[in-house]
Design a protein around this motif. Sequence first.
Motif, PDB file in Angstrom:
ATOM      1  N   ALA A  93       0.826  -1.206   0.000  1.00 51.93           N
ATOM      2  CA  ALA A  93       0.000   0.000   0.000  1.00 51.93           C
ATOM      3  C   ALA A  93       0.862   1.259   0.000  1.00 51.93           C
ATOM      4  O   ALA A  93       0.598   2.213  -0.744  1.00 51.93           O
ATOM      5  CB  ALA A  93      -0.929   0.003   1.215  1.00 51.93           C
ATOM      6  N   LEU A  96       2.477   1.696  -3.461  1.00 57.79           N
ATOM      7  CA  LEU A  96       1.509   2.193  -4.449  1.00 57.79           C
ATOM      8  C   LEU A  96       1.215   3.673  -4.227  1.00 57.79           C
ATOM      9  O   LEU A  96       1.094   4.438  -5.200  1.00 57.79           O
ATOM     10  CB  LEU A  96       0.220   1.378  -4.370  1.00 57.79           C
ATOM     11  CG  LEU A  96       0.318  -0.083  -4.844  1.00 57.79           C
ATOM     12  CD1 LEU A  96      -0.993  -0.823  -4.600  1.00 57.79           C
ATOM     13  CD2 LEU A  96       0.702  -0.148  -6.320  1.00 57.79           C
ATOM     14  N   LEU A  97       1.090   4.086  -2.976  1.00 56.35           N
ATOM     15  CA  LEU A  97       0.878   5.505  -2.689  1.00 56.35           C
ATOM     16  C   LEU A  97       2.077   6.333  -3.118  1.00 56.35           C
ATOM     17  O   LEU A  97       1.928   7.466  -3.602  1.00 56.35           O
ATOM     18  CB  LEU A  97       0.605   5.701  -1.193  1.00 56.35           C
ATOM     19  CG  LEU A  97      -0.761   5.233  -0.692  1.00 56.35           C
ATOM     20  CD1 LEU A  97      -0.808   5.243   0.826  1.00 56.35           C
ATOM     21  CD2 LEU A  97      -1.879   6.120  -1.255  1.00 56.35           C
ATOM     22  N   ARG A 117      -7.458   8.471  -4.145  1.00 55.70           N
ATOM     23  CA  ARG A 117      -6.250   7.672  -4.356  1.00 55.70           C
ATOM     24  C   ARG A 117      -6.039   6.685  -3.211  1.00 55.70           C
ATOM     25  O   ARG A 117      -5.636   5.541  -3.429  1.00 55.70           O
ATOM     26  CB  ARG A 117      -5.029   8.588  -4.474  1.00 55.70           C
ATOM     27  CG  ARG A 117      -4.973   9.411  -5.747  1.00 55.70           C
ATOM     28  CD  ARG A 117      -3.691  10.218  -5.809  1.00 55.70           C
ATOM     29  NE  ARG A 117      -3.639  11.039  -7.011  1.00 55.70           N
ATOM     30  CZ  ARG A 117      -2.613  11.811  -7.351  1.00 55.70           C
ATOM     31  NH1 ARG A 117      -1.542  11.829  -6.572  1.00 55.70           N
ATOM     32  NH2 ARG A 117      -2.644  12.527  -8.444  1.00 55.70           N
ATOM     33  N   THR A 121      -5.955   2.768  -3.764  1.00 55.16           N
ATOM     34  CA  THR A 121      -4.698   2.090  -3.433  1.00 55.16           C
ATOM     35  C   THR A 121      -4.922   0.980  -2.421  1.00 55.16           C
ATOM     36  O   THR A 121      -4.433  -0.149  -2.596  1.00 55.16           O
ATOM     37  CB  THR A 121      -3.687   3.106  -2.876  1.00 55.16           C
ATOM     38  OG1 THR A 121      -3.410   4.097  -3.874  1.00 55.16           O
ATOM     39  CG2 THR A 121      -2.394   2.424  -2.474  1.00 55.16           C
TER      40      THR A 121
END
Length: 508
Positions: A93, A96-97, A117, A121
């Motif tokens: 996570a 991805l952020l 987002r 995510t």
Amino acid sequence: MNKVETTDRFATEAGRTQAERREQAVLSPVALQVAQQYRRDTMSPVIVSGVMRLVEFAVLLLSGLQIYAGYVGLGGELSWEYPLVITGVSLLAVILLEVLDAYQMPALRNPLSQAGRIFLTWSAAFALLIVGLFFLKVSAQFSRFWLGTWYAAGLLLMLILRLAAARLIRRWARNGRIERRAVIVGGGKNAETLIRAIEQQPYNDIRICGIFDDRDDTRSPPVVAGYPKLGNIDELIAFARIARIDMLIVSLPISAEARVLSLLRKLWVLPIDIRLSAHANQLRFRPHAYSYIGSVPMLDIFDRPINDWDSVAKRAFDIVFSLLGIIVFSPIMLATAIAIKLDSKGPVIFKQKRHGFNNEVIEVYKFRSMYVEHSDPTARKPVTKGDPRVTRVGRFIRKTSIDELPQFFNALFGSLSLVGPRPHAVAAEAHNRLFYEVVDGYFARHRVKPGVTGWAQINGWRGELDTEEKIRKRIEYDLYYIENWSLLFDLKILFLTPIRLLDTRNAY
């Protein structure tokens, strides 16, 4: 031309009289007042966003583990699979952020714009988890209640964390705690265009502290875009020694090559980032050749040698190895203290003023090796072979460098680093000439903290600096260390130091 070659070129071309004048420049009352306002250190946006990554990862990890421990229970089936999955999803996570730029300062300042987002995510991370468990044919063994509860809790916690962080960051921005302080070098229309472009950037973390220009008021207005001209370039050096400036932005066209080079020869000795504004230049490079303030392009001329996470890593290195050194050498230090006390009257520890980071004066601890009445706190007269000022115990501890052991405490408290250019005494001379009068670009060695040991020392340039050639060679090695610093380089120097200390030819 690479960065090291550029540094060597400027070191060669910088004038001694210019160096002396810059370091002794007197600021105007207005410039001094402005500099005093910026004496306090700021928090780097890079560090803030990095800490946010760590905190968010920890929140997701701990929430998943707590729900697992409370509902599924520790020590049951899949006792290692659950923690592994929780760690993997939390890390995924955050990655991805990061890919979606959700840790950039504009995103952290405006969390509501990132809610979509964050939702996508976190959902994507769980979707990948579910797909992975399905293909591994173990999905039925994992608790659906745990999975759903952690998904909801993680999403809620991230949103709450982002809102709290945004409020804190905005408060720090108002208080001047989180900003990048910049000085504009060069005035006139170019500077005004640059300032207007920077001020138009949304969520701008640049604080312009003033303008410095060598031209007089007839050629360069005293006020540009509302910012005062605080002095000339020589005075800028003195200003930057007082204020905690992060960046110098040169607002001159690349076509003014001679003037740009003249400025850089003076400014490269400062421990700050130096950028050349490229927003008004007709010459265009590839996008990756630039760094940016918002959308304003900059050409990177010099970077602060050890900055952001590098400085955190080096400080951690200093603390760990300083504590280790104090523990290992404590018997030797205790025995030395007793020997000094029995050998001659006076204190055991001798404090000497030396140049530290950014040319600041610091006090360095040493075991006293001279008779009290002959002590020289300014080190104006170097110690020579057979010097009558040195005590019997002093000769031995100087020869073996035991007198330097108290500097582990300097490194622990932060005035020194374990590895770096050795700190020179403020009044050190060679043939009645101060060191900065001998070596062009001398003050560039103060762009990093001085060290207990250094690259020059383990390469044989240790001890008495009685000739100009010795001073130049030591500075040459110091500058090489600064330009090539790494933790592995520090580790190499640290472990080679005891071996090199066996050579005592230049230690008196």
